[in-house]
Design an enzyme around this catalytic site. Structure first.
Site, short mmCIF file in Angstrom:
data_model
loop_
_atom_site.label_atom_id
_atom_site.label_comp_id
_atom_site.label_asym_id
_atom_site.label_seq_id
_atom_site.Cartn_x
_atom_site.Cartn_y
_atom_site.Cartn_z
CB SER A 157 -0.94 -0.04 1.21
OG SER A 157 -1.93 0.95 1.14
CG ASP A 323 -6.41 -3.55 -3.55
OD1 ASP A 323 -7.22 -2.67 -3.17
OD2 ASP A 323 -5.18 -3.42 -3.45
CG HIS A 356 -5.80 -2.04 0.12
ND1 HIS A 356 -4.91 -1.99 -0.93
CD2 HIS A 356 -5.27 -1.26 1.10
CE1 HIS A 356 -3.89 -1.20 -0.62
NE2 HIS A 356 -4.08 -0.75 0.61
#
Length: 385
Positions: A157, A323, A356
């Site tokens: 991320s 995601d 995610h």
């Protein structure tokens, strides 16, 4: 708490503090005359200092990535599934460094820290920091630890953005970079989610324009709401459906407007309340802005391949099918730019139901890809243990 330390754990770890009394000029133009970084290390640095790996954390992450601080800990570090003996980031082979970024609230200098010039907490006066600032401060930590280069820089991320920036900013110091569940820049939708989160915090009557500490209050309701919004984006529709469906907390509907009736509502409230007790609101504002601002292609008229030209490392890029925060097409955009820039890159789109958050969950295919990449990294190290 563990009754015994698992054999594949790094065990009990002790955080360390690096104090820097030299000025750091930030991308915003302001300067920190001194600052500290909280960090942990796992494994042993080899004789020629060639086996070091840097872990970069995501928005709400911190330095405690693996192991336990004591036998009383309820759970290990946030990426314990990937760091330790025999795990992808194998501490029998690598010396791993994990830190809390500048502006954080887990020991590194941030808005809740005391400003030496005023004797009060920085609060909203703490300067805006960017991914580039983090990478430069991380390079200072590497210098302090006498680490000339990284065998790999790894992050998921927001951490993946830092790994990417490292490869551009310090190409001679990065041999490999893993960019996981990340993106080369935020979409308009992602910026919008971040703005809603910030507005939730700043609209809390206890926010006091970021000076809540001076008023002995805390914008916990606003931070709770911000986290609830964010948490929805970390999960997939499939995972939420499987975990909660339309299950009710009670047997029947209450027909009330304010009651928490569905299990998914209860879960979001729990996550938001827990987060609001352990995170600083001003830090949350800083972190989301750093996300918004990241765009290495901006300085190259939007040409990402040109931004990547300085890089010399080998890349691993990983995306996850469900995601929707940073979907696979954003990773593919990055990979295509790497190919155009004639960089060495391996790409895996992993089928996962976890959205995610999949970069934190050790599913088999993900671990196979991660193990394979880090195995190749280990083989590049001279006299690898």
């Amino acid at each position: 708490m563990p009754e015994v330390i698992p054999p594949d754990s790094v065990g009990i770890v002790t955080p360390q503090v690096a104090q820097f009394d030299i000025p750091l000029t930030l991308e915003c133009g302001k300067q920190l005359n001194s600052f500290q970084l909280m960090y942990e290390t796992y494994g042993e640095l080899n004789a020629d200092r060639s086996n070091a790996v840097l872990i970069c954390h995501a928005l709400s992450g911190h330095h405690h990535a693996a192991g336990y601080h004591s036998m009383e800990d309820s759970k290990p570090g946030w990426w314990d599934s990937c760091i330790g003996p025999g795990k992808p980031i194998d501490t029998n082979k690598f010396f791993v460094v994990s830190l809390n970024n500048l502006g954080g609230c887990a020991g590194s200098t941030g808005p809740a820290s005391i400003n030496p010039e005023t004797g009060k907490a920085y609060g909203p006066d703490f300067p805006v920091v960017t991914v580039q600032d983090w990478v430069r401060s991380q390079a200072m930590l590497a210098d302090r630890l006498n680490i000339p280069h990284w065998a790999a820089v790894i992050g998921g991320s927001l951490g993946g953005m830092q790994a990417l920036q490292w490869s551009i900013e310090y190409p001679e110091r990065v041999h490999n970079a893993a960019v996981i569940a990340s993106t080369p820049r935020l979409s308009a939708q992602n910026i919008a989610f971040n703005e809603v989160a910030r507005k939730a915090i700043t609209s809390d009557p206890n926010f006091y324009e970021g000076r809540y500490g001076e008023h002995t209050t805390y914008p916990d309701k606003g931070l709770m709401l911000a986290r609830m919004v964010g948490h929805i984006t970390y999960l997939s529709n499939a995972s939420m459906g499987e975990k909660f469906g339309r299950d009710l907390r009670a047997q029947t509907l209450k027909f009330g407007l304010l009651d928490v009736q569905f299990e998914v509502e209860s879960y979001l409230h729990y996550q938001g309340e827990r987060f609001s007790k352990n995170f600083d609101a001003n830090t949350y504002l800083l972190m989301t802005r750093a996300l918004d601002y990241f765009d290495p292609a901006r300085a190259h008229e939007g040409d990402l391949s040109k931004a990547l030209e300085p890089a010399k490392c080998k890349y691993l890029v990983v995306s996850f099918t469900t995601d929707w925060r940073f979907p696979p097409d954003r990773s593919e955009e990055l990979v295509n730019a790497m190919v155009e820039a004639k960089k060495s890159v391996s790409y895996a789109e992993v089928d996962s139901p976890h959205g995610h958050d999949a970069f934190l969950i050790p599913t088999q295919r993900y671990m196979d890809v991660f193990h394979g990449f880090m195995g190749r990294v280990a083989k590049e190290i001279p006299h690898a243990r």
